[in-house]
Write a protein that holds these residues in place. Sequence first.
Motif, mmCIF file in Angstrom:
data_model
loop_
_atom_site.group_PDB
_atom_site.id
_atom_site.type_symbol
_atom_site.label_atom_id
_atom_site.label_comp_id
_atom_site.label_asym_id
_atom_site.label_seq_id
_atom_site.Cartn_x
_atom_site.Cartn_y
_atom_site.Cartn_z
ATOM 1 N N GLN A 152 42.772 162.057 56.996
ATOM 2 C CA GLN A 152 42.991 161.764 55.556
ATOM 3 C C GLN A 152 43.657 162.320 54.618
ATOM 4 O OE1 GLN A 152 38.881 161.818 54.293
ATOM 5 N NE2 GLN A 152 38.711 163.753 53.758
ATOM 6 N N LYS A 153 44.255 161.698 53.646
ATOM 7 C CA LYS A 153 45.245 162.368 52.763
ATOM 8 C C LYS A 153 44.534 163.511 51.909
ATOM 9 C CE LYS A 153 46.572 158.932 50.035
ATOM 10 N NZ LYS A 153 47.461 158.390 49.204
ATOM 11 N N GLU A 154 45.436 164.225 51.521
ATOM 12 C CA GLU A 154 45.085 165.470 50.641
ATOM 13 C C GLU A 154 44.436 164.907 49.361
ATOM 14 O OE1 GLU A 154 45.346 168.886 50.612
ATOM 15 O OE2 GLU A 154 46.431 169.081 52.675
ATOM 16 N N SER A 155 43.473 165.684 48.685
ATOM 17 C CA SER A 155 42.748 165.170 47.572
ATOM 18 C C SER A 155 43.733 165.867 46.570
ATOM 19 C CB SER A 155 41.538 165.820 47.489
ATOM 20 O OG SER A 155 41.677 167.157 47.489
ATOM 21 N N SER A 156 43.554 165.058 45.312
ATOM 22 C CA SER A 156 44.486 165.398 44.116
ATOM 23 C C SER A 156 44.173 166.942 43.462
ATOM 24 C CB SER A 156 44.203 164.594 42.797
ATOM 25 O OG SER A 156 42.889 164.752 42.436
ATOM 26 N N GLU A 157 45.183 167.308 43.019
ATOM 27 C CA GLU A 157 45.101 169.002 42.528
ATOM 28 C C GLU A 157 44.010 169.088 41.570
ATOM 29 O OE1 GLU A 157 47.972 172.254 40.846
ATOM 30 O OE2 GLU A 157 48.941 170.700 42.349
ATOM 31 N N ILE A 158 43.817 168.117 40.668
ATOM 32 C CA ILE A 158 42.492 168.467 39.747
ATOM 33 C C ILE A 158 41.819 167.057 40.008
ATOM 34 C CG2 ILE A 158 42.153 168.368 37.267
ATOM 35 C CD1 ILE A 158 44.903 169.307 36.681
ATOM 36 N N CYS A 159 40.698 167.443 40.370
ATOM 37 C CA CYS A 159 39.924 166.091 40.823
ATOM 38 C C CYS A 159 39.418 165.016 39.816
ATOM 39 C CB CYS A 159 38.224 166.886 41.235
ATOM 40 S SG CYS A 159 37.236 167.541 39.951
ATOM 41 N N PHE A 160 39.265 165.330 38.459
ATOM 42 C CA PHE A 160 39.144 164.194 37.720
ATOM 43 C C PHE A 160 40.490 163.654 37.152
ATOM 44 C CE2 PHE A 160 39.329 168.067 35.254
ATOM 45 C CZ PHE A 160 39.846 168.413 34.028
ATOM 46 N N VAL A 161 41.606 164.145 37.518
ATOM 47 C CA VAL A 161 42.890 163.490 37.093
ATOM 48 C C VAL A 161 43.423 162.573 38.248
ATOM 49 C CG1 VAL A 161 45.100 163.851 36.639
ATOM 50 C CG2 VAL A 161 43.463 165.243 35.509
ATOM 51 N N GLU A 162 43.327 161.364 38.002
ATOM 52 C CA GLU A 162 43.825 160.495 39.060
ATOM 53 C C GLU A 162 45.299 160.197 39.098
ATOM 54 O OE1 GLU A 162 41.602 156.721 39.364
ATOM 55 O OE2 GLU A 162 39.899 157.480 38.504
ATOM 56 N N ASN A 163 46.062 160.041 38.154
ATOM 57 C CA ASN A 163 47.565 160.069 38.246
ATOM 58 C C ASN A 163 48.134 161.080 37.434
ATOM 59 O OD1 ASN A 163 47.612 157.610 39.616
ATOM 60 N ND2 ASN A 163 46.543 156.676 38.171
ATOM 61 N N GLU A 164 48.078 161.070 36.084
ATOM 62 C CA GLU A 164 48.893 161.942 35.126
ATOM 63 C C GLU A 164 47.650 162.600 34.019
ATOM 64 O OE1 GLU A 164 51.622 162.820 34.942
ATOM 65 O OE2 GLU A 164 52.341 161.522 36.833
ATOM 66 N N TYR A 165 47.883 163.921 33.803
ATOM 67 C CA TYR A 165 46.963 164.624 32.837
ATOM 68 C C TYR A 165 46.896 163.843 31.502
ATOM 69 C CZ TYR A 165 50.433 166.849 30.274
ATOM 70 O OH TYR A 165 51.717 167.083 29.352
ATOM 71 N N THR A 166 47.989 163.036 31.318
ATOM 72 C CA THR A 166 48.207 162.417 29.715
ATOM 73 C C THR A 166 46.939 161.361 29.864
ATOM 74 O OG1 THR A 166 50.040 161.338 30.659
ATOM 75 C CG2 THR A 166 50.442 163.196 29.289
ATOM 76 N N GLU A 167 46.617 160.585 30.966
ATOM 77 C CA GLU A 167 45.867 159.590 30.950
ATOM 78 C C GLU A 167 44.565 159.969 30.356
ATOM 79 O OE1 GLU A 167 45.898 158.022 34.714
ATOM 80 O OE2 GLU A 167 47.972 157.104 34.792
ATOM 81 N N ILE A 168 44.102 161.363 30.661
ATOM 82 C CA ILE A 168 42.729 161.901 30.059
ATOM 83 C C ILE A 168 42.883 161.886 28.717
ATOM 84 C CG2 ILE A 168 41.179 163.773 30.654
ATOM 85 C CD1 ILE A 168 41.237 161.974 32.880
ATOM 86 N N LEU A 169 43.858 162.794 28.396
ATOM 87 C CA LEU A 169 44.238 162.870 26.849
ATOM 88 C C LEU A 169 43.925 161.610 25.885
ATOM 89 C CD1 LEU A 169 46.891 165.833 26.944
ATOM 90 C CD2 LEU A 169 44.209 166.039 27.107
ATOM 91 N N GLU A 170 44.691 160.612 26.589
ATOM 92 C CA GLU A 170 44.738 159.301 25.595
ATOM 93 C C GLU A 170 43.197 158.795 25.267
ATOM 94 O OE1 GLU A 170 49.110 157.399 27.424
ATOM 95 O OE2 GLU A 170 47.047 157.022 28.328
ATOM 96 N N ARG A 171 42.354 159.073 26.095
ATOM 97 C CA ARG A 171 40.892 158.587 26.015
ATOM 98 C C ARG A 171 40.452 159.332 24.773
ATOM 99 N NH1 ARG A 171 38.689 159.632 32.071
ATOM 100 N NH2 ARG A 171 40.143 158.507 33.206
ATOM 101 N N HIS A 172 40.984 160.400 24.408
ATOM 102 C CA HIS A 172 40.367 161.155 23.361
ATOM 103 C C HIS A 172 40.930 161.159 21.923
ATOM 104 C CE1 HIS A 172 37.531 162.559 26.147
ATOM 105 N NE2 HIS A 172 38.374 162.652 26.814
#
Length: 264
Positions: A181-201
């Motif tokens: 299987q492929k490597e997991s993402s570097e930050i487990c709760f960030v699926e694509n870009e970290y800005t997608e997390i920030l946009e929620r808040h």
Amino acid sequence: MKKTVLVGMSGGVDSTVTAILLQKEGYEVTGVYMKLHENEGYHEANFEKVKRVGAYLGIEVHFYDLSEAFKHEVYDYFVETYKEGLTPNPCVMCNRTIKFGKMIEFADRLGIDKVATGHYLNCDGQFFSAGKDHAKDQSYFVAQVKKEVLPRLIFPLGNWVKEDVKAFAKEIPPLKDIGEQKESSEICFVENEYTEILERHMNIDQEGETLNAQGEVVGKHKGYMHYTIGKRRGFSVHGAHDPHYVKAIKPETNQIVVGTRDQL
């Protein structure tokens, strides 16, 4: 009395091989899958893999919901640090408070002596040191783990390289897909870009001024939270012929300061 170890298992190849190696060494292995966030479908699929590994090894595996603690200790820190114009390291925080904090407490409740993970590093009970695989070395990410827990930690992959770990798993027919299987993402709760997390808040798309080292306005940017120190794209510098890099972030005024490489 048989040696006991609690292995943090993610459903990935590293923690899977860690559990196998420790059982081969004579440890009584117990697995724990830690739910750290609420990404839909993520945990169900991974825990199924963990249960499959548990069945193969004949070991007990636990599902441990740490999402509330993770949000408080890691996720909120991640968001607030970007809000302050700084760059967080959530993995360092997670290793200190969750993986080698809450998991140690869980091991205590189960009466288990040692704790192990699939990190690529070494530990002699007093100090951490780099693993054999320098491309995968994770010793930096445990820099803030509390010193008193070090004598209880085991890292079987410290003297392995990633390709050998994957090859080892592929030789076990029931677990071959885990090795592939492929490597997991570097930050487990960030699926694509970290800005997608920030946009929620918060609204991160607020155009601001780009300044040079003298404080003069030389261009525009799309919002300070889009940038980290050293970034060289996504902002304008009028009349520039050489690449410019972010050298400072001013969240209070929504400005970034840029300079050429020799000004960093």
